[in-house]
Design a protein around this motif. Structure first.
Motif, PDB file in Angstrom:
ATOM      1  N   GLY A 192       2.147   9.479   3.581  1.00  0.00           N
ATOM      2  CA  GLY A 192       2.659   8.119   3.741  1.00  0.00           C
ATOM      3  C   GLY A 192       1.901   7.139   2.876  1.00  0.00           C
ATOM      4  N   TYR A 193       0.577   7.341   2.740  1.00  0.00           N
ATOM      5  CA  TYR A 193      -0.183   6.474   1.853  1.00  0.00           C
ATOM      6  C   TYR A 193       0.108   6.815   0.392  1.00  0.00           C
ATOM      7  N   TRP A 194       0.381   8.088   0.114  1.00  0.00           N
ATOM      8  CA  TRP A 194       0.780   8.473  -1.254  1.00  0.00           C
ATOM      9  C   TRP A 194       2.000   7.646  -1.674  1.00  0.00           C
ATOM     10  N   LEU A 195       2.975   7.504  -0.771  1.00  0.00           N
ATOM     11  CA  LEU A 195       4.147   6.676  -1.070  1.00  0.00           C
ATOM     12  C   LEU A 195       3.748   5.228  -1.306  1.00  0.00           C
ATOM     13  N   ALA A 196       2.880   4.703  -0.441  1.00  0.00           N
ATOM     14  CA  ALA A 196       2.452   3.310  -0.581  1.00  0.00           C
ATOM     15  C   ALA A 196       1.746   3.079  -1.913  1.00  0.00           C
ATOM     16  N   SER A 197       1.015   4.080  -2.378  1.00  0.00           N
ATOM     17  CA  SER A 197       0.262   3.929  -3.628  1.00  0.00           C
ATOM     18  C   SER A 197       1.170   3.773  -4.846  1.00  0.00           C
ATOM     19  N   ALA A 198       2.453   4.074  -4.688  1.00  0.00           N
ATOM     20  CA  ALA A 198       3.393   3.879  -5.792  1.00  0.00           C
ATOM     21  C   ALA A 198       3.680   2.399  -6.025  1.00  0.00           C
ATOM     22  N   ALA A 199       3.347   1.563  -5.066  1.00  0.00           N
ATOM     23  CA  ALA A 199       3.606   0.130  -5.181  1.00  0.00           C
ATOM     24  C   ALA A 199       2.538  -0.567  -6.009  1.00  0.00           C
ATOM     25  N   GLU A 228      -2.183  -6.171  10.842  1.00  0.00           N
ATOM     26  CA  GLU A 228      -3.579  -5.958  11.241  1.00  0.00           C
ATOM     27  C   GLU A 228      -3.778  -4.676  12.031  1.00  0.00           C
ATOM     28  N   CYS A 229      -2.744  -4.249  12.772  1.00  0.00           N
ATOM     29  CA  CYS A 229      -2.856  -3.049  13.605  1.00  0.00           C
ATOM     30  C   CYS A 229      -2.374  -1.787  12.904  1.00  0.00           C
ATOM     31  N   SER A 230      -1.962  -1.889  11.653  1.00  0.00           N
ATOM     32  CA  SER A 230      -1.485  -0.718  10.922  1.00  0.00           C
ATOM     33  C   SER A 230      -2.619   0.273  10.678  1.00  0.00           C
ATOM     34  N   VAL A 231      -2.264   1.566  10.681  1.00  0.00           N
ATOM     35  CA  VAL A 231      -3.218   2.636  10.379  1.00  0.00           C
ATOM     36  C   VAL A 231      -2.988   3.087   8.935  1.00  0.00           C
ATOM     37  N   VAL A 232      -4.067   3.120   8.164  1.00  0.00           N
ATOM     38  CA  VAL A 232      -3.966   3.413   6.731  1.00  0.00           C
ATOM     39  C   VAL A 232      -5.037   4.426   6.335  1.00  0.00           C
ATOM     40  N   GLY A 233      -4.685   5.328   5.426  1.00  0.00           N
ATOM     41  CA  GLY A 233      -5.684   6.231   4.860  1.00  0.00           C
ATOM     42  C   GLY A 233      -5.335   7.689   4.998  1.00  0.00           C
ATOM     43  N   SER A 234      -6.276   8.471   5.519  1.00  0.00           N
ATOM     44  CA  SER A 234      -6.134   9.922   5.667  1.00  0.00           C
ATOM     45  C   SER A 234      -5.838  10.581   4.321  1.00  0.00           C
ATOM     46  N   GLU A 279     -10.507  10.312   6.401  1.00  0.00           N
ATOM     47  CA  GLU A 279     -10.595   9.356   7.505  1.00  0.00           C
ATOM     48  C   GLU A 279      -9.493   8.305   7.368  1.00  0.00           C
ATOM     49  N   PHE A 280      -9.171   7.646   8.474  1.00  0.00           N
ATOM     50  CA  PHE A 280      -8.175   6.569   8.440  1.00  0.00           C
ATOM     51  C   PHE A 280      -8.702   5.362   9.204  1.00  0.00           C
ATOM     52  N   TRP A 281      -8.146   4.190   8.871  1.00  0.00           N
ATOM     53  CA  TRP A 281      -8.675   2.933   9.389  1.00  0.00           C
ATOM     54  C   TRP A 281      -7.549   1.966   9.734  1.00  0.00           C
ATOM     55  N   LEU A 304      -7.896  -0.094  -0.209  1.00  0.00           N
ATOM     56  CA  LEU A 304      -6.675   0.704  -0.053  1.00  0.00           C
ATOM     57  C   LEU A 304      -5.429  -0.159   0.074  1.00  0.00           C
ATOM     58  N   ILE A 305      -5.594  -1.388   0.541  1.00  0.00           N
ATOM     59  CA  ILE A 305      -4.478  -2.322   0.598  1.00  0.00           C
ATOM     60  C   ILE A 305      -4.937  -3.651   0.013  1.00  0.00           C
ATOM     61  N   ASP A 306      -3.955  -4.539  -0.238  1.00  0.00           N
ATOM     62  CA  ASP A 306      -4.278  -5.821  -0.866  1.00  0.00           C
ATOM     63  C   ASP A 306      -4.402  -6.968   0.124  1.00  0.00           C
ATOM     64  N   GLY A 307      -3.907  -6.783   1.335  1.00  0.00           N
ATOM     65  CA  GLY A 307      -4.026  -7.860   2.298  1.00  0.00           C
ATOM     66  C   GLY A 307      -3.184  -7.632   3.532  1.00  0.00           C
ATOM     67  N   ILE A 308      -3.262  -8.593   4.440  1.00  0.00           N
ATOM     68  CA  ILE A 308      -2.501  -8.567   5.683  1.00  0.00           C
ATOM     69  C   ILE A 308      -1.260  -9.434   5.494  1.00  0.00           C
ATOM     70  N   ALA A 309      -0.105  -8.850   5.641  1.00  0.00           N
ATOM     71  CA  ALA A 309       1.137  -9.603   5.440  1.00  0.00           C
ATOM     72  C   ALA A 309       2.319  -8.812   5.973  1.00  0.00           C
TER      73      ALA A 309
END
Length: 271
Positions: free
Chosen positions: A99-106, A113-119, A199-201, A211-216
């Protein structure tokens, strides 16, 4: 009948593509899912229909197939570069592993704020039934041509050489994943080993690690970037033609198993 008047400026459009669920190979029964074949048409339209000012990916995925993750992400990048359209990813509950691999295409990644990211890691799992079949007097018979043809057979005890071979494969795949993230996030990434530890955060910590650019959230952020007059147009995976007229018993059973597996994948991240 709607009429299009010349010289009248139409409001800018943002294409929204929902990437929801586990990532896997196309199902034998033709069920649509999160895979490259099912998403190809939707992604093509998202980047071309109505000349969008941006494509927004709404991502909620715990991961899955590395190959399908790579194929989808590569398709997004090809289309973005070909049509010169920026891509923003918006993480919902989770963008982990594939799922983060997909996000990295952006070009930009945003999250709640409550999203889980990483792994950012690779996993392989299975079961061992050798003791079970031995207790029931069942003998496993298998014949191969090729010393390495039968590996990690669940009905036989693990062989150290098989485990070592699998570990090498997983390490190679992990390096490919790391290279993907580094190529897309670049200098935004923190120089810390934990980033690629698997790990994930939550989002704030993921932002600290680059890993991300901000909260939005999708709507407000796109209006902030492209103006209040933008219009959203949604695109999704195509639904196979025959499935529109009902499903068979086999399809129901297959879908139920897939749902259980997907639920288990989400629960790995406390969701």
């Amino acid at each position: 009948m709607a009429m299009r008047l010349p010289f009248v400026n139409r409001p800018p459009r943002v294409s929204v593509v929902r990437l929801q669920g586990s990532i896997g190979i196309p199902a034998r029964n033709g069920a649509a899912g999160l895979n490259d074949a099912a998403l190809a048409t939707a992604l093509e339209k998202a980047f071309t229909k109505g000349k969008p000012v941006a494509v927004a990916l709404a991502i909620n995925s715990p991961g899955g197939s590395p190959v399908q993750s790579s194929l989808i992400a590569a398709r997004i990048r090809r289309l973005a570069e070909k049509h010169e359209v920026p891509v923003h990813a918006f993480v919902e509950d989770v963008a982990a592993s594939g799922g983060y691999w997909l996000a990295s295409a952006a070009d930009k990644i945003w999250a709640d704020e409550c999203s889980v990211v990483g792994s950012i890691g690779v996993i392989s799992g299975g079961f061992g039934f050798q003791d079970f079949i031995a207790r029931h007097g069942i003998e496993r018979r298998i014949h191969t041509a090729g010393a390495s043809k039968s590996q990690l057979d669940m009905f036989r005890a693990e062989k150290p050489e098989d485990v070592e071979r699998l570990k090498r494969l997983l390490d190679d795949m992990h390096r490919i994943f790391i290279a993907q993230v580094k190529s897309r996030r670049g200098e935004r990434l923190a120089a810390r080993d934990e980033v690629f530890s698997g790990e994930f955060w939550l989002a704030r910590r993921a932002q600290d690690l680059g890993l991300i650019d901000g909260i939005a959230h999708l709507g407000p952020k796109m209006r902030e970037v492209f103006g209040d007059k933008i219009r959203f147009q949604s695109f999704g995976a195509r639904r196979p033609f025959l499935r529109r007229f009902g499903v068979s018993g086999e399809q129901i059973a297959s879908d139920a198993i897939a749902a259980i597996e997907e639920r288990a994948s989400f629960e790995r991240f406390g969701l």
